[in-house]
Enzyme design. Structure first.
Site, PDB file in Angstrom:
ATOM      1  N   CYS A 198      -1.784   0.736   7.604  1.00  0.00           N
ATOM      2  CA  CYS A 198      -2.458   0.351   7.591  1.00  0.00           C
ATOM      3  C   CYS A 198      -3.563  -0.522   6.164  1.00  0.00           C
ATOM      4  O   CYS A 198      -3.860  -1.724   7.138  1.00  0.00           O
ATOM      5  CB  CYS A 198      -4.003   1.744   7.208  1.00  0.00           C
ATOM      6  SG  CYS A 198      -3.730   2.868   8.142  1.00  0.00           S
ATOM      7  N   ARG A 199      -3.547  -0.618   5.304  1.00  0.00           N
ATOM      8  CA  ARG A 199      -3.998  -1.489   4.478  1.00  0.00           C
ATOM      9  C   ARG A 199      -2.913  -3.125   3.647  1.00  0.00           C
ATOM     10  O   ARG A 199      -3.756  -3.830   4.275  1.00  0.00           O
ATOM     11  CB  ARG A 199      -4.247  -1.075   2.583  1.00  0.00           C
ATOM     12  CG  ARG A 199      -5.594  -0.097   3.074  1.00  0.00           C
ATOM     13  CD  ARG A 199      -5.847   0.408   1.490  1.00  0.00           C
ATOM     14  NE  ARG A 199      -4.440   1.653   1.567  1.00  0.00           N
ATOM     15  CZ  ARG A 199      -4.372   2.463   0.654  1.00  0.00           C
ATOM     16  NH1 ARG A 199      -5.032   2.267  -0.214  1.00  0.00           N
ATOM     17  NH2 ARG A 199      -3.716   3.422   0.155  1.00  0.00           N
ATOM     18  N   SER A 200      -1.978  -2.718   4.115  1.00  0.00           N
ATOM     19  CA  SER A 200      -0.845  -4.179   3.967  1.00  0.00           C
ATOM     20  C   SER A 200      -0.513  -4.760   5.095  1.00  0.00           C
ATOM     21  O   SER A 200      -0.709  -5.917   4.318  1.00  0.00           O
ATOM     22  CB  SER A 200      -0.110  -3.079   2.882  1.00  0.00           C
ATOM     23  OG  SER A 200       0.467  -2.508   3.780  1.00  0.00           O
ATOM     24  N   ASP A 260      -8.491   3.905   1.162  1.00  0.00           N
ATOM     25  CA  ASP A 260      -7.541   3.925   1.823  1.00  0.00           C
ATOM     26  C   ASP A 260      -7.952   4.665   3.916  1.00  0.00           C
ATOM     27  O   ASP A 260      -8.538   5.764   3.821  1.00  0.00           O
ATOM     28  CB  ASP A 260      -6.950   4.992   1.759  1.00  0.00           C
ATOM     29  CG  ASP A 260      -5.505   5.099   2.927  1.00  0.00           C
ATOM     30  OD1 ASP A 260      -5.166   5.352   3.633  1.00  0.00           O
ATOM     31  OD2 ASP A 260      -4.458   6.383   2.757  1.00  0.00           O
ATOM     32  N   CYS A 313       1.078  -1.768   0.187  1.00  0.00           N
ATOM     33  CA  CYS A 313      -0.070   0.433  -0.231  1.00  0.00           C
ATOM     34  C   CYS A 313       1.567   1.450  -0.009  1.00  0.00           C
ATOM     35  O   CYS A 313       2.424   0.799  -0.547  1.00  0.00           O
ATOM     36  CB  CYS A 313      -1.154   0.075   1.186  1.00  0.00           C
ATOM     37  SG  CYS A 313      -0.612   0.340   2.495  1.00  0.00           S
ATOM     38  N   ASN A 364       2.620   0.963   4.914  1.00  0.00           N
ATOM     39  CA  ASN A 364       2.369   0.421   4.759  1.00  0.00           C
ATOM     40  C   ASN A 364       2.295   0.206   6.486  1.00  0.00           C
ATOM     41  O   ASN A 364       2.987  -0.422   7.188  1.00  0.00           O
ATOM     42  CB  ASN A 364       4.349  -0.459   4.789  1.00  0.00           C
ATOM     43  CG  ASN A 364       3.904  -1.506   5.441  1.00  0.00           C
ATOM     44  OD1 ASN A 364       5.834  -2.103   5.410  1.00  0.00           O
ATOM     45  ND2 ASN A 364       3.383  -3.061   5.012  1.00  0.00           N
TER      46      ASN A 364
END
Length: 170
Positions: free
Chosen positions: A16-18, A135, A11, A14
């Site tokens: 939140c999402r990933s 995001d 993401c 690195n």
């Protein structure tokens, strides 16, 4: 299979999402008995948060749903393509950036959008922008919960694809 199959989720920062995707997919691999055959990690296209832990909201959502939340942010480097089998982008911007960074056309082909693996979606043809995971960074907890739901929905299809790849390589 002599070496593990390697997957990296990417993401922006690195945090939140990933990290959510990494934790969910690692749990799916363990449930499927593939954790010894597949290595999973994550990174960001940018290094703003390198060395930091995951966002506290990421940690809270992962913990609330029983996932591991131990994480240290790092930036993705083009040299990593040589050791990775699959690079999973969390949105179209990451997809474009990762394909731009790819040293070879073969490396660029390793980059896929996570939600292109969501079996409930029609992903025929070239994936479009609606397959991105939004995001959650600038919002509240609800955005992190939505992120987790989208990641979980895609991980079953991703697991099937990785299982097939590891069986072919065996």
């Amino acid at each position: 299979m002599t070496s593990p199959y390697r997957v990296c989720f990417v993401c922006t920062g690195n945090i939140c999402r990933s990290p959510i995707a990494e934790s969910v997919f690692r749990a799916r691999l363990t449930e499927a008995g593939l954790d010894g055959l597949v290595e999973v990690d994550s990174a960001g296209t940018d290094g703003w948060h390198e060395g930091d832990g995951a966002d506290p909201r990421t940690v809270a959502v992962l913990d609330a749903h029983g996932y591991d939340s131990d994480h240290t942010a790092r930036q993705f480097h083009a040299s990593w393509f040589a050791r990775l089998d699959l690079v999973i982008a969390l949105d179209d911007g990451h997809l474009r950036e990762l394909r731009r960074l790819a040293p070879t056309p073969g490396d660029a082909a390793k980059v896929r959008l996570l939600r292109s693996y969501d079996l409930s979606l029609d992903t025929s043809g070239e994936p479009s922008g609606d397959l991105g995971v939004p995001d959650p960074y600038y919002g509240g907890r609800a955005g992190f919960e939505e992120c987790l739901e989208l990641v979980e929905a895609a991980c079953d299809g991703l697991l099937a694809a990785v299982r097939n790849a590891t069986e072919r390589a065996a």
